[in-house]
Every structure is written in C-alpha cells, then in structure tokens.
Design a protein around this motif. Sequence first.
Motif, PDB file in Angstrom:
ATOM      1  N   GLN A 109     -12.573 -61.951  43.324  1.00 12.76           N
ATOM      2  CA  GLN A 109     -13.211 -60.548  42.848  1.00 12.76           C
ATOM      3  C   GLN A 109     -13.550 -60.657  41.204  1.00 12.76           C
ATOM      4  O   GLN A 109     -12.479 -61.300  40.629  1.00 12.76           O
ATOM      5  CB  GLN A 109     -12.371 -59.699  43.131  1.00 12.76           C
ATOM      6  CG  GLN A 109     -12.376 -59.105  44.435  1.00 12.76           C
ATOM      7  CD  GLN A 109     -11.545 -57.878  44.623  1.00 12.76           C
ATOM      8  OE1 GLN A 109     -11.697 -56.861  44.227  1.00 12.76           O
ATOM      9  NE2 GLN A 109     -10.501 -57.989  45.498  1.00 12.76           N
ATOM     10  N   GLU A 110     -14.305 -60.074  40.471  1.00 18.79           N
ATOM     11  CA  GLU A 110     -14.337 -60.083  39.168  1.00 18.79           C
ATOM     12  C   GLU A 110     -13.940 -58.625  38.762  1.00 18.79           C
ATOM     13  O   GLU A 110     -14.519 -57.771  39.368  1.00 18.79           O
ATOM     14  CB  GLU A 110     -15.982 -60.242  38.642  1.00 18.79           C
ATOM     15  CG  GLU A 110     -16.261 -61.925  38.498  1.00 18.79           C
ATOM     16  CD  GLU A 110     -17.433 -61.914  37.943  1.00 18.79           C
ATOM     17  OE1 GLU A 110     -17.998 -61.046  37.011  1.00 18.79           O
ATOM     18  OE2 GLU A 110     -18.142 -62.979  37.876  1.00 18.79           O
ATOM     19  N   MET A 111     -13.128 -58.657  37.807  1.00 14.71           N
ATOM     20  CA  MET A 111     -12.527 -57.357  37.230  1.00 14.71           C
ATOM     21  C   MET A 111     -13.785 -56.740  36.434  1.00 14.71           C
ATOM     22  O   MET A 111     -14.528 -57.432  35.690  1.00 14.71           O
ATOM     23  CB  MET A 111     -11.432 -57.700  36.271  1.00 14.71           C
ATOM     24  CG  MET A 111     -10.478 -56.489  35.836  1.00 14.71           C
ATOM     25  SD  MET A 111      -9.150 -57.119  35.005  1.00 14.71           S
ATOM     26  CE  MET A 111      -9.628 -57.736  33.521  1.00 14.71           C
TER      27      MET A 111
ATOM     28  N   PRO B  20     -10.402 -63.021  32.572  1.00 18.90           N
ATOM     29  CA  PRO B  20      -9.635 -62.455  31.428  1.00 18.90           C
ATOM     30  C   PRO B  20      -8.296 -61.696  32.355  1.00 18.90           C
ATOM     31  O   PRO B  20      -8.668 -61.026  33.061  1.00 18.90           O
ATOM     32  CB  PRO B  20     -10.594 -61.707  30.630  1.00 18.90           C
ATOM     33  CG  PRO B  20     -11.641 -62.149  30.754  1.00 18.90           C
ATOM     34  CD  PRO B  20     -12.045 -62.796  32.332  1.00 18.90           C
ATOM     35  N   ALA B  21      -7.063 -61.773  31.623  1.00 17.26           N
ATOM     36  CA  ALA B  21      -6.010 -60.966  31.821  1.00 17.26           C
ATOM     37  C   ALA B  21      -6.381 -59.546  31.371  1.00 17.26           C
ATOM     38  O   ALA B  21      -7.093 -59.570  30.605  1.00 17.26           O
ATOM     39  CB  ALA B  21      -4.691 -61.407  31.492  1.00 17.26           C
TER      40      ALA B  21
ATOM     41  N   HIS C  40      -5.422 -66.384  31.140  1.00 10.98           N
ATOM     42  CA  HIS C  40      -6.629 -66.037  31.575  1.00 10.98           C
ATOM     43  C   HIS C  40      -6.769 -67.100  32.743  1.00 10.98           C
ATOM     44  O   HIS C  40      -7.718 -67.821  32.776  1.00 10.98           O
ATOM     45  CB  HIS C  40      -7.778 -66.173  30.594  1.00 10.98           C
ATOM     46  CG  HIS C  40      -7.288 -65.296  29.377  1.00 10.98           C
ATOM     47  ND1 HIS C  40      -7.156 -63.787  29.582  1.00 10.98           N
ATOM     48  CD2 HIS C  40      -6.936 -65.378  28.055  1.00 10.98           C
ATOM     49  CE1 HIS C  40      -6.804 -63.335  28.272  1.00 10.98           C
ATOM     50  NE2 HIS C  40      -6.903 -64.364  27.360  1.00 10.98           N
ATOM     51  N   LEU C  41      -6.199 -66.904  33.951  1.00 11.63           N
ATOM     52  CA  LEU C  41      -6.456 -67.832  34.943  1.00 11.63           C
ATOM     53  C   LEU C  41      -7.505 -67.743  35.549  1.00 11.63           C
ATOM     54  O   LEU C  41      -8.455 -66.867  36.008  1.00 11.63           O
ATOM     55  CB  LEU C  41      -5.077 -67.757  36.047  1.00 11.63           C
ATOM     56  CG  LEU C  41      -4.683 -68.480  36.765  1.00 11.63           C
ATOM     57  CD1 LEU C  41      -3.807 -69.617  36.146  1.00 11.63           C
ATOM     58  CD2 LEU C  41      -3.820 -68.126  38.050  1.00 11.63           C
TER      59      LEU C  41
ATOM     60  N   THR D 182     -15.121 -63.267  28.241  1.00 15.03           N
ATOM     61  CA  THR D 182     -15.021 -61.940  27.688  1.00 15.03           C
ATOM     62  C   THR D 182     -14.230 -60.916  28.324  1.00 15.03           C
ATOM     63  O   THR D 182     -14.359 -60.927  29.519  1.00 15.03           O
ATOM     64  CB  THR D 182     -16.269 -61.621  26.971  1.00 15.03           C
ATOM     65  OG1 THR D 182     -17.131 -61.454  28.011  1.00 15.03           O
ATOM     66  CG2 THR D 182     -16.759 -62.729  25.873  1.00 15.03           C
ATOM     67  N   LEU D 183     -13.633 -60.051  27.610  1.00 14.62           N
ATOM     68  CA  LEU D 183     -13.220 -58.777  28.432  1.00 14.62           C
ATOM     69  C   LEU D 183     -13.836 -57.481  27.415  1.00 14.62           C
ATOM     70  O   LEU D 183     -13.642 -57.483  26.138  1.00 14.62           O
ATOM     71  CB  LEU D 183     -11.910 -58.525  28.281  1.00 14.62           C
ATOM     72  CG  LEU D 183     -11.218 -57.211  28.642  1.00 14.62           C
ATOM     73  CD1 LEU D 183     -11.635 -56.825  30.067  1.00 14.62           C
ATOM     74  CD2 LEU D 183      -9.728 -57.236  28.460  1.00 14.62           C
TER      75      LEU D 183
END
Length: 367
Positions: A274-276, A137-138, A132-133, A165-166
């Motif tokens: 960017q945020e996923m 989160p990946a 989770h760089l 968190t994801l």
Amino acid sequence: MKVNFLDLKAQYHAIKPEIDSAIQNVLEKSAFAAGPFVKAFEENFAAAHNVKYCIGLSSGTAALHAALMAYGITSGDEVIVPANTFFATPEAVSLTGATPVFVDCEADYYNIDPDRIESAITKKTKAIIPVHLYGQPAQVDKIKAIADKHGLLMIEDCAQAHLSTLNEQSVGTFGVCGCFSFYPGKNLGAYGEGGAIITNDEALYNKIMMIRDHGMAQKYHHDLVGHNYRLEGLQGAILDVKLKHLDTWTNVRRQNADCYRTHLADCSDVIVPQEMPGVRHVYHLFVIRTKKRDALQKYLADHQIYTGIHYPIPCHLQKAYDFLSYKAGDFPITEEYADDILSLPMSEQLNEEEIIVVSDTIKQFFN
C-alpha cells in the motif's frame, strides 16, 4: 519467459555511451579519490533533494556511521531503530559503541511505528533513525515531532528512497540529515560501493567532510580521528550520469507497481504493498506478502522468475545481537512479515509483458 529480479546489464546498455564517456573522462583526468567528479555529483544530488549540502561517501553504512560520529554518539548512548530494516542501520549504531534499541513496524507500510517510539525512549536515548524502507517514506513528520519533544536527533536512513517525498518534501530533509546508499542494486546505484549524506547544516557538512578524510580539513592536519570514507571519482562520475535519468526511471518503477497491482488484484492469496497518503513511493522493492512464501518463491524460480526476501531474519534476532537479549515475540509484526514477504522483480527495465508473466505465474501457483 525468464524474468530477472534486476538487470543491471540492460540498464548499462541503455545509457552505455554516457557511462563510457564519463569513465573515460575520469581516466583521462586521473581524479580517482573524491575530486571534481564527486564534487559535481554532490552538487547535483543536493539540488535533486532541495538541500544545501551533500557529502559523497564510500557506502550507505559509512554515511550512517559518519552522521552518528559527527554528533558524538558513543558508548552508553542508545539510538532507536526499526526492527524491520537491513542490518546496516543498527550496525552503524553499534560501530559508534552505542546500543540500538529496536521498535516494531507499522502493519500497513512496513516502516517504524511512530506510536511505539515513545515507550522505547530512556534517559540514554540520543537519536532516532527512521528508515524509508523499500522506497516508501516513514512517517517522519510524526517522528520528528517526537524527537523534538524529547530533545533527540532524527537521522534519516534513505538508503532505499532516492527522490522519495512525503507531502512533496524530499526524504532526508526532515531530520538533521539523510543517509543514502548507492549499492549497485539501488534505484541510483554505483558500479561498486557508494553513499552520501545530505543536510542543510553547514557545521555538520564541514565535520563530515573531515570525518570522511581521516579528520582533515587541511592536508596532513588531522583535527579529529575519522575514517577513509571518501567516494571514488569513478563512482561519482557514474552516479552523476545516472542521476540525470533517475526521475524518469522512478516514474517507470511507479507505473510498474501500478501494473502489478492491476494484474494481482484478483489474487486474494497475496497482499500487495500500500502507498501511504501524500507520499511518492519510489519502489526500490515491490514487496508482497503471502503465507505460502517459501513455496511460492520456489515455484517462481522453477519458472525462471527470480525474487528476493528483504529480510528473512529480523535484526533483533540476528546472532550478532544475542547480547541484547531480545527474543522471538518481542516484535510480532516484524517477525510475522519476515516469514511472509517476497520481493518481486522490479526495475525500470521491467515491462508489462514480464509483469503479466510474473502475475499469471503467481496466480497459477495458488490455483
């Protein structure tokens, strides 16, 4: 105005009475190696991530190594890891005798690309370690599905992602375990080295408790060959104090990231992170990209603004892995970004005035 990359002294002074009291308690009780202060921290850190178990360890690297050891990863095995990560991720694989197999990162979020993983799986593959760089989160929901399909373990490297968190689920809880680092500069940092593993698996918890203490479940009864990977009592006490502040600190980091985006929005020469969708990015690092990275970094340093590069040489091109015969061009996204990425000052001590100074200085450079 001088803007430090990170200011651990300011963080200490903000919570000095609590830290000093915690250290004094450890000294008075002389509980220096593991012990009650570590146990209290383990319980609180597990609760913060909604898991049953936490094992405090001597570093994040030790956490990764111990997890791989516990599952019997050894010589002849392969473990899939990101090409874009800190060296400790593949290094832990190598410490078991297994071989790290690198996979390129996704273009938008810097983490391992799930769409490239299956082509790297062989009959020797035993596990996947998503990282989770930078605090984002990946895509571990997708990666877990791939791991399950192929009968592989998924061990999460959460070294930079405390409280991330994801889809409202804590990192470190998607796979068999999550491995954390408490290196001083981390969002939750010790005053020295430290790490932890979180898990819901009782058998894994018991085995890693033995691995961290020379293979002992009972004093002087060594059931397996382990390591001296215990977390120190002082670090446990310090981390437990900091943990109480971590959620607030994380929210400040997120606000600072938004502030950077606002003040760099009109700078087309810079790509901001960017945020996923569906994630809580905790911004261990705020990493921009520019084709003039080295010149910009020098310009900022000349103006007393201090930055970092995470990381300038991809793992597969490090001398230590010459024997794996990777070459430039094997992972083009990782390699391109290694030349472009620049980590700007980021911490809970950073304020909007400093962010404006950093942002304006960046724009001055390009103008």
